[in-house]
Design a protein around this motif. Structure first.
Motif, short mmCIF file in Angstrom:
data_model
loop_
_atom_site.label_atom_id
_atom_site.label_comp_id
_atom_site.label_asym_id
_atom_site.label_seq_id
_atom_site.Cartn_x
_atom_site.Cartn_y
_atom_site.Cartn_z
N SER A 190 -6.19 0.20 -6.36
CA SER A 190 -6.33 -0.94 -5.44
C SER A 190 -5.71 -2.21 -6.00
O SER A 190 -5.35 -3.12 -5.25
CB SER A 190 -7.80 -1.18 -5.12
N SER A 191 -5.60 -2.29 -7.34
CA SER A 191 -4.98 -3.47 -7.92
C SER A 191 -3.50 -3.56 -7.55
O SER A 191 -2.90 -4.63 -7.66
CB SER A 191 -5.12 -3.45 -9.45
N HIS A 192 -2.91 -2.45 -7.09
CA HIS A 192 -1.53 -2.46 -6.61
C HIS A 192 -1.46 -2.45 -5.09
O HIS A 192 -0.66 -3.18 -4.49
CB HIS A 192 -0.77 -1.24 -7.16
N ALA A 240 0.82 -1.20 0.00
CA ALA A 240 0.00 0.00 0.00
C ALA A 240 0.86 1.26 0.00
O ALA A 240 0.60 2.21 -0.75
CB ALA A 240 -0.94 0.00 1.20
N LEU A 241 1.90 1.27 0.83
CA LEU A 241 2.78 2.43 0.87
C LEU A 241 3.50 2.63 -0.46
O LEU A 241 3.60 3.75 -0.97
CB LEU A 241 3.81 2.27 1.99
N ALA A 242 4.03 1.55 -1.02
CA ALA A 242 4.76 1.65 -2.28
C ALA A 242 3.84 2.10 -3.40
O ALA A 242 4.22 2.94 -4.23
CB ALA A 242 5.41 0.31 -2.62
N ALA A 243 2.63 1.55 -3.44
CA ALA A 243 1.69 1.96 -4.48
C ALA A 243 1.33 3.42 -4.38
O ALA A 243 1.28 4.14 -5.38
CB ALA A 243 0.43 1.10 -4.39
N PRO A 303 -15.54 -6.22 -5.80
CA PRO A 303 -14.55 -5.72 -4.84
C PRO A 303 -14.84 -4.28 -4.44
O PRO A 303 -15.53 -3.54 -5.16
CB PRO A 303 -13.24 -5.82 -5.61
N LYS A 304 -14.29 -3.89 -3.30
CA LYS A 304 -14.38 -2.50 -2.85
C LYS A 304 -12.97 -1.93 -2.78
O LYS A 304 -12.10 -2.50 -2.12
CB LYS A 304 -15.04 -2.42 -1.47
N PRO A 305 -12.74 -0.81 -3.45
CA PRO A 305 -11.39 -0.23 -3.43
C PRO A 305 -11.03 0.31 -2.05
O PRO A 305 -11.89 0.66 -1.25
CB PRO A 305 -11.47 0.89 -4.46
N SER A 306 -9.73 0.38 -1.80
CA SER A 306 -9.24 0.86 -0.51
C SER A 306 -8.95 2.36 -0.57
O SER A 306 -8.71 2.93 -1.63
CB SER A 306 -7.96 0.10 -0.12
N ASP A 307 -8.99 2.99 0.60
CA ASP A 307 -8.67 4.41 0.70
C ASP A 307 -7.17 4.62 0.53
O ASP A 307 -6.35 3.80 0.97
CB ASP A 307 -9.10 4.97 2.06
N LEU A 308 -6.79 5.73 -0.07
CA LEU A 308 -5.39 6.07 -0.24
C LEU A 308 -4.85 6.73 1.03
O LEU A 308 -5.59 7.42 1.74
CB LEU A 308 -5.21 7.02 -1.42
N PHE A 309 -3.57 6.52 1.27
CA PHE A 309 -2.93 7.22 2.37
C PHE A 309 -2.68 8.68 1.99
O PHE A 309 -2.49 9.00 0.80
CB PHE A 309 -1.59 6.59 2.73
#
Length: 530
Positions: free
Chosen positions: A228-230, A171-174, A245-251
């Motif tokens: 989210s695919s990454h 998640a951090l790298a993406a 699917p449900k996408p995730s929130d970005l940091f």
């Protein structure tokens, strides 16, 4: 494009991408341009034509010493190895249940790991391009298996970001890549980049950024299926009517920057740390044992070298039996010395002033490793982490998960600390029990519900306190290499040095072997001329 301006050079393009995309992007382009090189392996040395009866004494039964002895013996030299310990392998070492280890000024540790479990205090992984080591492992029948170096599902932790909460690497790298790609895309649109890039180059760069950073059609990095695919989905894709699917929130990008995740991304692009990597099946000491099967008959164990003298007629080595104290001498025409510089600097020799200055000039790193045996593989069962490393800016440096016997039941050993620099110095000054406590405390940030509850036993090695090495590995810098390296590696009369310290592949087994091949090749030439 301004027809009066030239297209950017490769160096300029590398510099620009390095500033915006980091080491990973630079290395990718370096590989494309053909600038990234593997370690050199010329093949087994050609020592043909040796003179009958010539002798060589090898000091140290680490990998460099044993390879030197193997090839010299095969070529017809009379070879003898003196080894301080009661085993071969040197820093190629594993601790297992039932082993006892006493460090300088410290208590004895009684390792209590379950049968089959082990801890590699020294080397623990083999890059795919370390061809010398891979060649001899195959030749000597040492079975290897994959070492999982890069794991997107492991964690990155910084006390300065996300309130000290660790986040998954993926998640951090993406989010880092996505935000950097968006910023670079804006720079293209605003003509902020070097205009010497052709319109065609700019179009290709936009396309690359959109694919690399998972940007939308408008070159934005936003929450959605692409990002989210990454970085991973909040609700992964499923089957049937509820499979959406449900996408995730970005940091928040400022938190991503505070995490310094780019340093971990660059870590995996380091030439030595790229996949595929290997490890011996059953522990790193299997390599030392494989080498020892070839030359064991040549080794005198428990031989503590105290004096090394060379003269017109040959070399004389004085040594004491480490158990009885009985003093003996060994003579030969030539000597290959693989003793670590930290120890060699304390041995009486008549080597030249330049070589002795070189021996004294190179410090060794104060690495510390701590192994923790856990009751079960909770990192696999509860966190879906199979091999790889979780990184932290705490003193322990990282937690590394075992790569052997994945998905098995029963106790397993993870590497609970690999500390260098200030962290290595601080942990090295602790008792073994204090190091284990520090590793448990700091490592709990990744697995707070399991770490202490599942802990069974531990072991640690502070390399600055290892009696036969007194440091992890040699740490040259540009100045010391410029002033002392050639003096160190030169063949001086009848003595030549070998080991990772006598290479540009420092701190790796490959460096030890490459230096040994170079040393005995030069020694053989000298012997033919003698």
């Amino acid at each position: 494009m301004d027809p009066g301006r030239q297209a950017p050079t490769r160096r300029q393009l590398l510099n620009a991408i390095g500033l915006m995309g980091g080491t990973a992007a630079v290395y990718q382009l370096m590989t494309t341009f053909g600038h990234a090189a593997e370690t050199r392996f010329p093949g087994p040395p050609d020592l043909s034509g040796s003179r009958k009866g010539q002798s060589v004494i090898v000091l140290g039964a680490g990998l460099a010493g044993m390879l030197a002895a193997y090839e010299l013996d095969k070529a017809g030299y009379r070879v003898r190895i003196l080894e301080f310990q009661d085993r071969a392998g040197g820093r190629n070492w594993s601790l297992r249940g039932g082993d006892r280890y006493t460090e300088l000024g410290g208590p004895t540790q009684n390792v209590a790991f379950a049968k089959g479990n082990y801890f590699n205090p020294g080397p623990w992984r083999i890059p795919h391009h370390h061809r010398t080591l891979l060649y001899y492992c195959k030749k000597f029948g040492v079975a290897l298996e994959p070492f999982i170096q890069f794991n997107h599902n492991a964690y990155v932790h910084s006390t300065d970001a996300f309130g000290g909460a660790p986040q998954r690497f993926r998640a951090l790298a993406a989010d880092f890549e996505g935000n950097v790609a968006e910023l670079l895309g804006k720079a293209i649109d605003q003509k902020a980049l070097d205009t010497r890039l052709t319109p065609e180059d700019l179009d290709l760069l936009r396309e690359a950024l959109r694919g690399w950073g998972m940007l939308d059609r408008d070159m934005r990095y936003v929450k959605g299926d692409r990002s989210s695919s990454h970085r991973g989905f909040l609700l992964p894709p499923g089957g049937g009517v509820n499979g959406t699917p449900k996408p995730s929130d970005l940091f928040a990008f400022d938190e991503v920057l505070k995490s310094r995740v780019w340093a971990n991304m660059a870590f995996f692009m380091n030439d030595e740390f790229q996949t595929t990597m290997f490890q011996p099946v059953g522990g790193m000491d299997m390599i030392g044992k494989g080498f020892a099967r070839q030359v064991g008959r040549l080794i005198t164990y428990n031989a503590k070298v105290t004096r090394l003298m060379q003269g017109a007629g040959g070399v004389t080595v004085t040594y004491a039996d480490a158990k009885s104290g009985k003093v003996g001498t060994a003579e030969a025409d030539f000597c290959v010395c693989t003793i670590p510089l930290t120890v060699l600097s304390q041995i009486e020799t008549n080597l030249s002033e330049k070589k002795q200055a070189a021996i004294q000039a190179v410090p060794y790193s104060p690495g510390v490793k701590v192994a923790l045996e856990m009751r079960r593989r909770f990192w696999e069962e509860d966190y879906a982490i199979y091999g790889g490393h979780s990184f932290t800016n705490q003193e322990i440096g990282l937690v590394s998960y075992p790569n052997d016997r994945l998905l098995s039941d029963g106790p397993a050993v993870l590497l609970g600390a690999f500390a260098n620099g200030p962290g290595g110095l601080h942990l090295g000054g602790m008792t073994p029990d204090e190091r284990i406590e520090a590793a448990l405390e700091q490592g709990s940030v990744f697995h707070p519900d399991s770490y202490r509850k599942e802990f069974l036993s531990g072991a640690s090695v502070s390399w600055s306190r290892v009696p036969w090495a007194m440091g992890c590995c040699a740490r040259w810098n540009e100045d010391t290499r410029r002033e002392h390296y050639q003096s160190l590696v030169s063949l001086e009369d009848r003595v030549v040095l070998a080991g990772e310290h006598a290479s540009y592949v420092g701190c790796w087994m490959e460096g030890s072997l490459l230096s040994a091949i170079d040393a005995i090749t030069r020694l053989h030439k000298r012997a033919q001329e003698a």
